[in-house]
Scaffold this motif. Structure first.
Motif, PDB file in Angstrom:
ATOM      1  N   GLY A 112      -9.562   5.408   0.546  1.00 28.09           N
ATOM      2  CA  GLY A 112      -8.988   6.704   0.846  1.00 28.09           C
ATOM      3  C   GLY A 112      -7.779   7.001  -0.013  1.00 28.09           C
ATOM      4  N   MET A 113      -7.423   8.284  -0.085  1.00 27.50           N
ATOM      5  CA  MET A 113      -6.313   8.685  -0.948  1.00 27.50           C
ATOM      6  C   MET A 113      -4.991   8.109  -0.474  1.00 27.50           C
ATOM      7  SD  MET A 113      -5.029  12.525  -2.016  1.00 27.50           S
ATOM      8  CE  MET A 113      -6.587  12.858  -2.857  1.00 27.50           C
ATOM      9  N   GLU A 114      -4.743   8.098   0.832  1.00 27.47           N
ATOM     10  CA  GLU A 114      -3.460   7.613   1.337  1.00 27.47           C
ATOM     11  C   GLU A 114      -3.265   6.141   1.001  1.00 27.47           C
ATOM     12  OE1 GLU A 114      -3.025   8.399   5.453  1.00 27.47           O
ATOM     13  OE2 GLU A 114      -3.106  10.596   5.228  1.00 27.47           O
ATOM     14  N   LEU A 115      -4.300   5.335   1.212  1.00 25.64           N
ATOM     15  CA  LEU A 115      -4.190   3.913   0.894  1.00 25.64           C
ATOM     16  C   LEU A 115      -4.027   3.700  -0.602  1.00 25.64           C
ATOM     17  CD1 LEU A 115      -4.282   0.946   1.694  1.00 25.64           C
ATOM     18  CD2 LEU A 115      -6.789   1.051   1.575  1.00 25.64           C
ATOM     19  N   PHE A 116      -4.748   4.479  -1.395  1.00 28.45           N
ATOM     20  CA  PHE A 116      -4.660   4.349  -2.856  1.00 28.45           C
ATOM     21  C   PHE A 116      -3.241   4.650  -3.332  1.00 28.45           C
ATOM     22  CE2 PHE A 116      -4.874   5.863  -7.183  1.00 28.45           C
ATOM     23  CZ  PHE A 116      -5.759   4.980  -7.788  1.00 28.45           C
ATOM     24  N   ILE A 117      -2.669   5.744  -2.862  1.00 29.54           N
ATOM     25  CA  ILE A 117      -1.317   6.121  -3.275  1.00 29.54           C
ATOM     26  C   ILE A 117      -0.302   5.082  -2.815  1.00 29.54           C
ATOM     27  CG2 ILE A 117       0.516   7.829  -2.970  1.00 29.54           C
ATOM     28  CD1 ILE A 117      -1.637   9.971  -2.794  1.00 29.54           C
ATOM     29  N   GLU A 118      -0.463   4.609  -1.577  1.00 29.88           N
ATOM     30  CA  GLU A 118       0.469   3.612  -1.045  1.00 29.88           C
ATOM     31  C   GLU A 118       0.473   2.347  -1.894  1.00 29.88           C
ATOM     32  OE1 GLU A 118       1.134   0.933   3.012  1.00 29.88           O
ATOM     33  OE2 GLU A 118      -0.335   2.570   2.977  1.00 29.88           O
ATOM     34  N   ARG A 119      -0.720   1.862  -2.248  1.00 26.62           N
ATOM     35  CA  ARG A 119      -0.807   0.638  -3.040  1.00 26.62           C
ATOM     36  C   ARG A 119      -0.378   0.881  -4.489  1.00 26.62           C
ATOM     37  NH1 ARG A 119      -2.854  -3.638  -0.348  1.00 26.62           N
ATOM     38  NH2 ARG A 119      -2.666  -4.757  -2.336  1.00 26.62           N
ATOM     39  N   ALA A 120      -0.678   2.055  -5.026  1.00 26.96           N
ATOM     40  CA  ALA A 120      -0.289   2.357  -6.411  1.00 26.96           C
ATOM     41  C   ALA A 120       1.229   2.421  -6.545  1.00 26.96           C
ATOM     42  CB  ALA A 120      -0.915   3.670  -6.860  1.00 26.96           C
ATOM     43  N   LEU A 121       1.893   3.072  -5.593  1.00 26.35           N
ATOM     44  CA  LEU A 121       3.345   3.179  -5.649  1.00 26.35           C
ATOM     45  C   LEU A 121       4.019   1.839  -5.376  1.00 26.35           C
ATOM     46  CD1 LEU A 121       3.945   6.586  -3.807  1.00 26.35           C
ATOM     47  CD2 LEU A 121       3.960   6.127  -6.260  1.00 26.35           C
ATOM     48  N   GLY A 122       3.360   1.003  -4.594  1.00 26.81           N
ATOM     49  CA  GLY A 122       3.932  -0.311  -4.294  1.00 26.81           C
ATOM     50  C   GLY A 122       3.718  -1.336  -5.385  1.00 26.81           C
ATOM     51  N   ALA A 123       2.958  -0.959  -6.418  1.00 28.05           N
ATOM     52  CA  ALA A 123       2.628  -1.924  -7.478  1.00 28.05           C
ATOM     53  C   ALA A 123       3.706  -2.016  -8.544  1.00 28.05           C
ATOM     54  CB  ALA A 123       1.297  -1.546  -8.128  1.00 28.05           C
ATOM     55  N   TYR A 124       4.659  -1.080  -8.555  1.00 26.22           N
ATOM     56  CA  TYR A 124       5.714  -1.143  -9.565  1.00 26.22           C
ATOM     57  C   TYR A 124       7.058  -0.847  -8.914  1.00 26.22           C
ATOM     58  CZ  TYR A 124       5.666   4.003  -9.747  1.00 26.22           C
ATOM     59  OH  TYR A 124       5.735   5.332  -9.429  1.00 26.22           O
ATOM     60  N   PHE A 125       8.096  -1.278  -9.581  1.00 25.03           N
ATOM     61  CA  PHE A 125       9.454  -1.079  -9.107  1.00 25.03           C
ATOM     62  C   PHE A 125      10.155  -0.040  -9.994  1.00 25.03           C
ATOM     63  CE2 PHE A 125       8.188  -5.419  -8.122  1.00 25.03           C
ATOM     64  CZ  PHE A 125       8.396  -5.459  -6.745  1.00 25.03           C
ATOM     65  N   LEU A 126      11.357   0.334  -9.594  1.00 22.73           N
ATOM     66  CA  LEU A 126      12.116   1.305 -10.370  1.00 22.73           C
ATOM     67  C   LEU A 126      12.349   0.793 -11.790  1.00 22.73           C
ATOM     68  CD1 LEU A 126      13.730   3.932 -10.556  1.00 22.73           C
ATOM     69  CD2 LEU A 126      15.716   2.680  -9.657  1.00 22.73           C
ATOM     70  N   GLN A 127      12.529  -0.515 -11.924  1.00 21.31           N
ATOM     71  CA  GLN A 127      12.736  -1.094 -13.242  1.00 21.31           C
ATOM     72  C   GLN A 127      11.542  -0.841 -14.153  1.00 21.31           C
ATOM     73  OE1 GLN A 127      13.443  -5.318 -13.229  1.00 21.31           O
ATOM     74  NE2 GLN A 127      13.365  -5.487 -15.458  1.00 21.31           N
ATOM     75  N   ASP A 128      10.329  -0.943 -13.600  1.00 23.96           N
ATOM     76  CA  ASP A 128       9.131  -0.696 -14.398  1.00 23.96           C
ATOM     77  C   ASP A 128       9.085   0.752 -14.883  1.00 23.96           C
ATOM     78  OD1 ASP A 128       8.237  -3.326 -13.988  1.00 23.96           O
ATOM     79  OD2 ASP A 128       7.336  -2.773 -12.072  1.00 23.96           O
ATOM     80  N   LEU A 129       9.484   1.678 -14.019  1.00 20.48           N
ATOM     81  CA  LEU A 129       9.503   3.095 -14.404  1.00 20.48           C
ATOM     82  C   LEU A 129      10.538   3.341 -15.502  1.00 20.48           C
ATOM     83  CD1 LEU A 129       8.399   5.934 -13.822  1.00 20.48           C
ATOM     84  CD2 LEU A 129      10.214   6.187 -12.109  1.00 20.48           C
ATOM     85  N   LEU A 130      11.679   2.687 -15.380  1.00 25.14           N
ATOM     86  CA  LEU A 130      12.713   2.831 -16.406  1.00 25.14           C
ATOM     87  C   LEU A 130      12.263   2.232 -17.731  1.00 25.14           C
ATOM     88  CD1 LEU A 130      15.933   2.015 -14.322  1.00 25.14           C
ATOM     89  CD2 LEU A 130      15.064   4.256 -15.018  1.00 25.14           C
ATOM     90  N   VAL A 131      11.551   1.116 -17.673  1.00 20.25           N
ATOM     91  CA  VAL A 131      11.016   0.506 -18.891  1.00 20.25           C
ATOM     92  C   VAL A 131      10.016   1.442 -19.564  1.00 20.25           C
ATOM     93  CG1 VAL A 131       9.577  -1.379 -19.787  1.00 20.25           C
ATOM     94  CG2 VAL A 131      11.401  -1.871 -18.155  1.00 20.25           C
TER      95      VAL A 131
END
Length: 246
Positions: A167-186
């Motif tokens: 489902g979309m909710e589970l997909f988004i939850e796991r996708a957002l939990g797969a990286y940290f703020l540091q990864d986004l900054l990188v």
């Protein structure tokens, strides 16, 4: 090589110092280049990112499904895209579409002596031609990178929902939990570094063209090849630095 570093110094000086003396670049030129490099390049970036997300999703669903952990598909795809693939794919698109165009455009102006005419009129070619293009690349490269990440995740969701019924909710939850703020900054930092490399190499090759049409073609080819090499080397160095410091 010396001419390249001279251009870097001139770009830095004419971006951060000369505008305060009334001799800087025009904001309208930056906006125009931002639209050409960024906005008009979004459809191509979206198409490529979508296909990569779909392919990654299929491969992840196949391999993880065999191990009974199919719900980790968004985790794997998200981490792969935000850390490596989104910045690299965006850089390749920008090199092929915008970097080559900048070199050819400036090379044609140099061959037709338009660059010399600007100098004669008291308009510095670097301020007028190179600075707006480099600023646009530095600004838009990380924006397109983040955009490519999210489009790639949309492609992965189509696969995950169809292959394993996620489902979309589970997909988004796991996708957002797969990286940290540091990864986004990188991811953003890589986009900025790649934008600097592509812009400076493209402008350098364009402003140093010799030999007319043949020289323009040679300079454009060199610009693409050198930009690709510089991006991949820079990516390896940045990844190594953040891997060691993690």
């Amino acid at each position: 090589m010396t001419a390249y570093f001279q251009l870097l110094g001139s770009l830095f000086f004419r971006t951060f110092f000369t505008p305060f003396k009334g001799q800087g670049f025009r904001a309208s030129h930056v906006f125009e280049q931002t639209v050409r490099i960024g906005v008009q390049g979004l459809p191509m970036a979206a198409l490529l990112a979508l296909t990569i997300g779909i392919v990654l999703g299929m491969q992840a669903a196949d391999q993880l499904g065999r191990m009974g952990v199919g719900e980790m598909v968004p985790d794997l795809v998200s981490a792969s895209l935000i850390k490596e693939l989104a910045p690299l794919v965006t850089a390749i698109i920008i090199i092929g579409r915008s970097g080559s165009a900048i070199t050819a455009e400036l090379g044609a102006m140099k061959a037709n002596e338009e660059v010399l005419a600007l100098d004669v009129m008291g308009i510095h070619p670097v301020s007028f031609l190179a600075v707006p293009r480099c600023i646009a690349l530095v600004v838009m490269a990380p924006v397109i990178t983040i955009f490519s990440y999210y489009v790639g995740m949309v492609g992965a969701y189509f696969v995950a929902s169809g292959a394993i019924g996620m489902g979309m909710e589970l997909f988004i939850e796991r996708a957002l939990g797969a990286y940290f703020l540091q990864d986004l900054l990188v991811c953003v930092l890589k986009g900025i570094v790649f934008g600097v490399l592509i812009g400076t190499i493209a402008c350098h090759k364009g402003l140093t063209v010799r030999g007319g049409a043949v020289g323009i073609g040679r300079a454009t080819t060199d610009s693409v090849v050198l930009s690709l090499l510089a991006v991949f080397v820079a990516n390896a160095i940045l990844t190594s630095i953040f891997f060691i410091s993690a």
